[in-house]
Motif scaffolding. Structure first.
Motif, PDB file in Angstrom:
ATOM      1  N   PRO A 186     -10.953   1.849  -8.260  1.00  0.00           N
ATOM      2  CA  PRO A 186      -9.933  -0.180  -8.462  1.00  0.00           C
ATOM      3  C   PRO A 186     -10.460  -0.715  -9.540  1.00  0.00           C
ATOM      4  O   PRO A 186     -11.051  -0.827  -9.764  1.00  0.00           O
ATOM      5  CB  PRO A 186     -11.009  -0.763  -7.377  1.00  0.00           C
ATOM      6  N   SER A 187      -9.162   0.001 -10.361  1.00  0.00           N
ATOM      7  CA  SER A 187      -9.188  -0.420 -11.489  1.00  0.00           C
ATOM      8  C   SER A 187      -7.754  -1.548 -11.506  1.00  0.00           C
ATOM      9  O   SER A 187      -7.503  -2.216 -10.818  1.00  0.00           O
ATOM     10  CB  SER A 187      -8.010   0.409 -12.963  1.00  0.00           C
ATOM     11  N   ALA A 246       0.442  -8.160   4.853  1.00  0.00           N
ATOM     12  CA  ALA A 246       0.768  -7.488   6.047  1.00  0.00           C
ATOM     13  C   ALA A 246       2.705  -7.901   6.397  1.00  0.00           C
ATOM     14  O   ALA A 246       2.526  -7.010   6.703  1.00  0.00           O
ATOM     15  CB  ALA A 246      -0.057  -8.506   7.074  1.00  0.00           C
ATOM     16  N   SER A 247       2.619  -9.181   5.992  1.00  0.00           N
ATOM     17  CA  SER A 247       4.576  -9.523   6.325  1.00  0.00           C
ATOM     18  C   SER A 247       5.894  -8.265   6.170  1.00  0.00           C
ATOM     19  O   SER A 247       6.092  -8.458   6.661  1.00  0.00           O
ATOM     20  CB  SER A 247       4.126 -10.925   6.271  1.00  0.00           C
ATOM     21  N   GLN A 248       5.022  -7.847   4.673  1.00  0.00           N
ATOM     22  CA  GLN A 248       6.339  -7.236   4.302  1.00  0.00           C
ATOM     23  C   GLN A 248       5.801  -5.534   4.991  1.00  0.00           C
ATOM     24  O   GLN A 248       6.243  -5.268   4.260  1.00  0.00           O
ATOM     25  CB  GLN A 248       6.365  -7.497   2.726  1.00  0.00           C
ATOM     26  N   GLN A 263      -7.735  -3.680   2.124  1.00  0.00           N
ATOM     27  CA  GLN A 263      -7.405  -4.759   2.023  1.00  0.00           C
ATOM     28  C   GLN A 263      -6.498  -4.762   1.249  1.00  0.00           C
ATOM     29  O   GLN A 263      -5.563  -6.003   1.540  1.00  0.00           O
ATOM     30  CB  GLN A 263      -8.238  -5.062   0.193  1.00  0.00           C
ATOM     31  N   GLN A 264      -5.775  -3.956   0.800  1.00  0.00           N
ATOM     32  CA  GLN A 264      -4.281  -4.034   0.246  1.00  0.00           C
ATOM     33  C   GLN A 264      -2.892  -4.880   1.284  1.00  0.00           C
ATOM     34  O   GLN A 264      -2.741  -5.562   0.992  1.00  0.00           O
ATOM     35  CB  GLN A 264      -3.694  -2.746  -0.783  1.00  0.00           C
ATOM     36  N   THR A 300     -10.090   3.957   1.199  1.00  0.00           N
ATOM     37  CA  THR A 300      -9.912   3.438   2.638  1.00  0.00           C
ATOM     38  C   THR A 300      -9.933   1.778   2.455  1.00  0.00           C
ATOM     39  O   THR A 300      -8.998   0.941   2.606  1.00  0.00           O
ATOM     40  CB  THR A 300     -10.725   3.924   3.934  1.00  0.00           C
ATOM     41  N   ALA A 301     -10.685   1.175   1.887  1.00  0.00           N
ATOM     42  CA  ALA A 301     -11.441  -0.026   2.479  1.00  0.00           C
ATOM     43  C   ALA A 301     -10.218  -0.722   0.773  1.00  0.00           C
ATOM     44  O   ALA A 301      -9.868  -1.828   1.319  1.00  0.00           O
ATOM     45  CB  ALA A 301     -12.366  -1.032   1.650  1.00  0.00           C
TER      46      ALA A 301
END
Length: 99
Positions: free
Chosen positions: A81-82, A49-51, A43-44, A38-39
């Motif tokens: 998280p690879s 955020a704009s796209q 983060q991603q 979830t974190a």
């Protein structure tokens, strides 16, 4: 499906792995992996955020499932998280866009 003595042998082999305390430990590991996933998604999402955020759902679900299995079966793991292929890369597979 196993029957008779094969089932009894398999059950006696597997039963110690699924005691109440071990199941509680597994749940804690699964919660940690879920919180990490979830974190990671949050983060991603902030980074793009704009796209909007595009996720390869199959890749994400596979990594999440593998991490849960590795963490509970081998008491460790953290495959999620690879540094490999980014989950946000667009592919020909099904993607979801979060806006």
């Amino acid at each position: 499906m196993m029957k008779d003595s094969r089932w009894k042998d398999m059950r006696s082999t597997l039963s110690p792995a699924f005691t109440g305390s071990k199941m509680r430990q597994m749940l804690q590991l699964m919660n940690k992996i879920t919180n990490d996933a979830t974190a990671y998604l949050k983060q991603q999402q902030k980074q793009s955020a704009s796209q909007g955020l595009e996720i390869d759902v199959k890749n994400f679900a596979t990594r999440y499932s593998n991490d849960i299995i590795a963490s509970t079966a081998f008491s460790g793991g953290e495959l999620f998280p690879s540094t490999g292929k980014k989950e946000t890369e667009k592919s020909n597979l099904c993607t979801i866009t979060f806006t």
